[in-house]
Design an enzyme around this catalytic site. Structure first.
Site, PDB file in Angstrom:
ATOM      1  N   ASP A  64      31.738  15.968  17.971  1.00  0.00           N
ATOM      2  CA  ASP A  64      32.761  14.679  18.557  1.00  0.00           C
ATOM      3  C   ASP A  64      34.158  14.813  17.592  1.00  0.00           C
ATOM      4  OD1 ASP A  64      31.174  13.864  20.427  1.00  0.00           O
ATOM      5  OD2 ASP A  64      30.213  12.021  19.512  1.00  0.00           O
ATOM      6  N   LYS A  86      34.922  12.041  22.864  1.00  0.00           N
ATOM      7  CA  LYS A  86      35.432  11.102  23.728  1.00  0.00           C
ATOM      8  C   LYS A  86      36.121  10.073  23.009  1.00  0.00           C
ATOM      9  CE  LYS A  86      32.033   9.569  26.679  1.00  0.00           C
ATOM     10  NZ  LYS A  86      32.713   9.885  27.813  1.00  0.00           N
ATOM     11  N   MET A 203      35.364  -0.301  18.205  1.00  0.00           N
ATOM     12  CA  MET A 203      35.970   0.026  19.723  1.00  0.00           C
ATOM     13  C   MET A 203      36.737  -1.543  20.175  1.00  0.00           C
ATOM     14  SD  MET A 203      33.260   2.565  21.136  1.00  0.00           S
ATOM     15  CE  MET A 203      31.823   1.473  20.674  1.00  0.00           C
TER      16      MET A 203
END
Length: 288
Positions: A64, A86, A203
């Site tokens: 990642d 991502k 997030m």
């Protein structure tokens, strides 16, 4: 008192120490198996020994965006590094394509390391990938990693728990599931506010204003200390410190690079007392 030089085994090499800790050898990553491993946040020192074992055995490392490049340099010669990052708000590989790729590689007999920042089971979609592997009959193993929601706080000089301040800590995501029209509808923010315990948000920068409004509507004081930690536990770590009522506006005026954590609660105020002792603490922007 026993001095370090008097202890049996003192002065051994790093390689010998690793071997001793692992009982003489790494756990074996078999052909056709997948390891879902966490690299921890930021600092390469957060890498676990089992994750290192995966790096030096894997034929293919599917990694990642948050995995440090210096960690990937530890891969065995000839290993294929395959990016599958991502990042919110940016074009990225669909999750179903990533899991399908893991299944395909395993069925080819490859030794696969799926490498994620932090911990694969803490907002890392590791459980989604593990469910597909289980359903498809692919042998897999979970290699835990330090999650940024705890290690990132420590790197910024903020303790996750302090006697007399909190008896729990909440780890939450700052956005709803895909397809929901309300970006923060998945959680009962009023219920979290009533707990009176610190909240660490992953997030969440984009939706912080809406989250702060709902926490205040639930009874959390607007003066509750709050902080944003950007790129936790890296050389670029930066803090922006304010309150529940002010932090969203501060982030609009002083945007921080992502990824960034948000922490809300009395533990943030401990940074002033402890921040000078945090070896990893970096640049700080205080705008109370």
């Amino acid at each position: 008192m026993v001095k370090a030089d008097d202890r049996a085994g003192s002065g051994i090499s790093v390689e010998a120490a690793v071997g001793r800790l692992l009982g003489g050898r790494c756990p074996v990553l078999e052909p056709g198996h997948v390891w879902l491993a966490g690299a921890g946040p930021g600092d390469r020192g957060h890498l676990t020994l089992n994750a290192l074992c995966g790096l030096i055995q894997a034929d293919i490392i599917v990694y990642d965006a948050l995995v440090d490049r210096g960690v990937l340099d530890l891969a065995r010669p000839g290993a294929v590094l395959e990016f599958a990052g991502k990042r919110g708000g940016r074009p990225s590989i669909h999750q179903s394509d990533i899991t399908a790729r893991l299944v395909m590689l395993a069925r080819e007999g490859q030794r696969v390391l799926r490498f994620k920042g932090g911990d694969p089971y803490v907002f890392g979609r590791g459980a989604e990938e593990a469910l597909v592997l289980a359903r498809e009959g692919i042998p897999f193993r979970i290699i835990p990693g330090l999650t940024a929601g705890l290690a990132g706080l420590a790197a910024a000089g903020i303790p996750a728990t302090v006697r007399g301040i909190n008896q729990a800590i909440v780890l939450a995501t700052g956005h709803s599931a895909e397809g929901e029209t309300d970006p923060v509808a998945s959680l009962d923010w009023s219920a979290l506010a009533r707990l009176g315990q610190p909240i660490v948000l992953y997030m969440s920068v984009r939706n912080l204003g809406a989250i702060a409004d709902r926490l205040q509507a639930g009874g959390m004081s607007p003066d509750t200390p709050a902080a944003a930690i950007s790129r936790a536990a890296t050389a670029e770590q930066t803090l922006l410190v304010g309150t529940l009522a002010t932090l969203a506006g501060q982030l609009e005026r002083h945007p921080l690079p992502t990824p960034a954590l948000i922490v809300i609660g009395g533990i943030v105020a401990m940074r002033d007392a402890l921040g000078g002792l945090a070896a990893d603490a970096q640049a700080v922007l205080d705008t109370f």
